[in-house]
Design a protein around this motif. Structure first.
Motif, mmCIF file in Angstrom:
data_model
loop_
_atom_site.group_PDB
_atom_site.id
_atom_site.type_symbol
_atom_site.label_atom_id
_atom_site.label_comp_id
_atom_site.label_asym_id
_atom_site.label_seq_id
_atom_site.Cartn_x
_atom_site.Cartn_y
_atom_site.Cartn_z
ATOM 1 N N ASP A 144 114.302 -71.978 -36.107
ATOM 2 C CA ASP A 144 115.027 -71.154 -35.133
ATOM 3 C C ASP A 144 114.203 -70.951 -33.868
ATOM 4 N N ASP A 145 112.936 -70.658 -34.045
ATOM 5 C CA ASP A 145 112.054 -70.436 -32.896
ATOM 6 C C ASP A 145 111.952 -71.695 -32.037
ATOM 7 N N PHE A 146 111.898 -72.860 -32.702
ATOM 8 C CA PHE A 146 111.839 -74.130 -31.969
ATOM 9 C C PHE A 146 113.078 -74.310 -31.110
ATOM 10 N N TRP A 147 114.273 -74.166 -31.705
ATOM 11 C CA TRP A 147 115.500 -74.411 -30.950
ATOM 12 C C TRP A 147 115.742 -73.335 -29.900
ATOM 13 N N ASN A 148 115.375 -72.088 -30.177
ATOM 14 C CA ASN A 148 115.513 -71.037 -29.159
ATOM 15 C C ASN A 148 114.707 -71.384 -27.922
ATOM 16 N N ASP A 149 113.515 -71.911 -28.132
ATOM 17 C CA ASP A 149 112.647 -72.273 -27.013
ATOM 18 C C ASP A 149 113.147 -73.528 -26.309
ATOM 19 N N VAL A 150 113.446 -74.575 -27.078
ATOM 20 C CA VAL A 150 113.823 -75.863 -26.498
ATOM 21 C C VAL A 150 115.134 -75.785 -25.719
ATOM 22 N N CYS A 151 116.081 -75.011 -26.199
ATOM 23 C CA CYS A 151 117.420 -74.986 -25.603
ATOM 24 C C CYS A 151 117.585 -73.924 -24.517
ATOM 25 N N GLU A 152 116.566 -73.148 -24.268
ATOM 26 C CA GLU A 152 116.667 -72.116 -23.238
ATOM 27 C C GLU A 152 116.883 -72.759 -21.863
ATOM 28 N N GLY A 153 117.989 -72.386 -21.205
ATOM 29 C CA GLY A 153 118.295 -72.908 -19.880
ATOM 30 C C GLY A 153 118.822 -74.331 -19.864
ATOM 31 N N LEU A 154 119.128 -74.896 -21.030
ATOM 32 C CA LEU A 154 119.623 -76.273 -21.090
ATOM 33 C C LEU A 154 121.054 -76.335 -20.566
ATOM 34 N N ASP A 155 121.291 -77.165 -19.551
ATOM 35 C CA ASP A 155 122.601 -77.266 -18.910
ATOM 36 C C ASP A 155 123.421 -78.352 -19.599
ATOM 37 N N VAL A 156 124.133 -77.968 -20.657
ATOM 38 C CA VAL A 156 124.958 -78.906 -21.427
ATOM 39 C C VAL A 156 126.297 -78.238 -21.724
ATOM 40 N N PRO A 157 127.315 -79.040 -22.097
ATOM 41 C CA PRO A 157 128.614 -78.448 -22.411
ATOM 42 C C PRO A 157 128.522 -77.402 -23.518
ATOM 43 N N GLU A 158 129.425 -76.429 -23.454
ATOM 44 C CA GLU A 158 129.437 -75.342 -24.428
ATOM 45 C C GLU A 158 129.608 -75.890 -25.852
ATOM 46 N N GLY A 159 128.845 -75.364 -26.755
ATOM 47 C CA GLY A 159 128.931 -75.767 -28.153
ATOM 48 C C GLY A 159 127.952 -76.853 -28.544
ATOM 49 N N PHE A 160 127.395 -77.586 -27.558
ATOM 50 C CA PHE A 160 126.491 -78.681 -27.888
ATOM 51 C C PHE A 160 125.181 -78.165 -28.475
ATOM 52 N N VAL A 161 124.681 -77.070 -27.930
ATOM 53 C CA VAL A 161 123.440 -76.499 -28.454
ATOM 54 C C VAL A 161 123.603 -76.111 -29.920
ATOM 55 N N ASP A 162 124.764 -75.547 -30.258
ATOM 56 C CA ASP A 162 125.002 -75.167 -31.659
ATOM 57 C C ASP A 162 124.961 -76.385 -32.571
ATOM 58 N N ARG A 163 125.452 -77.520 -32.070
ATOM 59 C CA ARG A 163 125.415 -78.739 -32.885
ATOM 60 C C ARG A 163 123.983 -79.254 -33.026
ATOM 61 N N LEU A 164 123.184 -79.124 -31.962
ATOM 62 C CA LEU A 164 121.787 -79.509 -32.063
ATOM 63 C C LEU A 164 121.069 -78.664 -33.120
ATOM 64 N N ARG A 165 121.320 -77.366 -33.088
ATOM 65 C CA ARG A 165 120.652 -76.445 -34.002
ATOM 66 C C ARG A 165 121.091 -76.642 -35.442
ATOM 67 N N ALA A 166 122.292 -77.207 -35.626
ATOM 68 C CA ALA A 166 122.823 -77.388 -36.984
ATOM 69 C C ALA A 166 122.069 -78.460 -37.762
ATOM 70 N N MET A 167 121.349 -79.330 -37.048
ATOM 71 C CA MET A 167 120.551 -80.382 -37.711
ATOM 72 C C MET A 167 119.234 -79.747 -38.127
ATOM 73 N N ARG A 168 119.187 -79.279 -39.391
ATOM 74 C CA ARG A 168 118.047 -78.495 -39.852
ATOM 75 C C ARG A 168 117.481 -79.066 -41.143
ATOM 76 N N PRO A 169 116.174 -78.941 -41.324
ATOM 77 C CA PRO A 169 115.574 -79.412 -42.575
ATOM 78 C C PRO A 169 115.852 -78.443 -43.714
ATOM 79 N N VAL A 170 116.226 -78.993 -44.854
ATOM 80 C CA VAL A 170 116.423 -78.187 -46.068
ATOM 81 C C VAL A 170 115.582 -78.834 -47.157
ATOM 82 N N LEU A 171 114.380 -78.328 -47.333
ATOM 83 C CA LEU A 171 113.480 -78.905 -48.323
ATOM 84 C C LEU A 171 114.004 -78.581 -49.718
ATOM 85 N N PRO A 172 114.259 -79.596 -50.557
ATOM 86 C CA PRO A 172 114.806 -79.326 -51.895
ATOM 87 C C PRO A 172 113.824 -78.562 -52.768
#
Length: 335
Positions: A136-164
């Motif tokens: 979360d901290d990574f994506w909050n930092d990386v996506c701050e001020g990113l000029d992209v269509p609405e909803g795209f940031v949420d899709r970027l953030r949805a790609m998350r590691p889930v260690l089994p």
């Protein structure tokens, strides 16, 4: 060996696979007492005692502690319960050893320092909640001020590691690398620059738009799987199964722009897939010569590591571009 026979300690040791000193030790510990003593005071063992000595030997070879063995022999637990408990312990130890192996491999591969060793140990020891906070901290930092269509940031953030719960060494090593990268300032800056330069331009904004993204990551996913399933099954591009799967995929792709699936559009899509291998090589060559942040070293590296961690990474052969191109050029009537 007869049920009524009694055997001296040497025979009991040989038949049970133990040393004489071990048989004597278990007797002194009160685990397996001799059946009786002979007139000279020597220990004698019957069949039942020897069988219990064999059980003790087996359990000790499995690293079962003496307290657990004593409970079993005294009727305080069952063999099934004792072995189940021991299995849980062994599995925990296995996970710990796997994590340590991943840390050691990563350190050896990177020529790691003491500080890196500490970081890697903390990474593999994180809880699910702690890993979530790091991402979360990574994506909050990386996506701050990113000029992209609405909803795209949420899709970027949805790609998350889930260690089994029981990760492989490869998954642990991927998490160690990813956990280190997402906390690295230079990597964050490079990812932010790449995303801004890629998706703020006209073509990039189209790709980042809702219709294209929904097809890529939602409705198009099962369509792609159908195509890949036909390919993996060895279907010829002109077979009915291949044609049905590829046509459904093209109809879905055409729906992104609202265009009908005409023969001309089929040919354009086929030409596009035909060019993908060469295009990928061109992109790789350009990236190698570029001084700017590139996909494979920024967002692409993040995605690749997440796919390894999540067990969703594609093998190279899972992208049969030329097979798909040939199937696209075959009209439904021809098929």
């Amino acid at each position: 060996m007869h049920d009524e026979e009694l055997y001296p300690i040497g025979d009991a040791a040989r038949r049970s696979g133990l040393s004489v000193s071990a048989v004597r030790f278990y007797s002194d510990e009160g685990l397996i007492a001799p059946t009786r003593l002979n007139e000279a005071g020597h220990r004698l063992y019957d069949i039942d005692a020897i069988a219990r000595l064999e059980l003790v030997r087996t359990l000790r070879e499995l690293d079962t502690d003496l307290a657990g063995i004593r409970r079993l022999l005294e009727g305080g637990t069952t063999l099934h319960a004792l072995l189940s408990t021991h299995l849980e312990i062994v599995e925990r130890q296995e996970r710990t050893l796997r994590a340590r192996r991943a840390v050691l491999r990563a350190l050896i591969g990177q020529g790691g320092t003491i500080a890196q060793a500490d970081l890697m140990h903390r990474l593999v020891s994180m809880t699910d909640e702690e890993r979530e906070r790091v991402i979360d901290d990574f994506w909050n930092d990386v996506c701050e001020g990113l000029d992209v269509p609405e909803g795209f940031v949420d899709r970027l953030r949805a790609m998350r590691p889930v260690l089994p719960e029981d990760p492989t060494a490869e998954q642990l090593e991927a998490w160690i690398e990813l956990g280190d990268l997402v906390q690295d300032r230079a990597f964050r800056d490079a990812v932010r620059t790449y995303l801004h330069e890629t998706y703020s331009a006209d073509l990039g904004r189209t790709v980042a738009g809702a219709p294209f993204q929904e097809f890529m990551y939602e409705s198009g996913v099962p369509l792609v799987e159908e195509v890949l399933a036909a390919y993996r099954a060895g279907e010829p591009p002109r077979s009915p199964r291949a044609q049905e799967a590829v046509t459904r995929f093209m109809e879905g792709a055409a729906g992104v722009t609202g265009d009908p699936l005409t023969p001309e559009l089929r040919d354009r899509m086929a030409d596009g897939f035909q060019r993908i291998p060469d295009l990928l090589r061109e992109i790789a060559d350009e990236d190698a010569a570029s001084e700017d942040p590139v996909y494979d070293e920024t967002h692409g590296r993040y995605v690749a590591l997440v796919e390894v961690i999540n067990g969703t990474a594609y093998e190279e052969d899972d992208l049969p571009y030329l097979w798909i191109a040939e199937a696209m050029r075959t009209s439904p009537a021809d098929a």
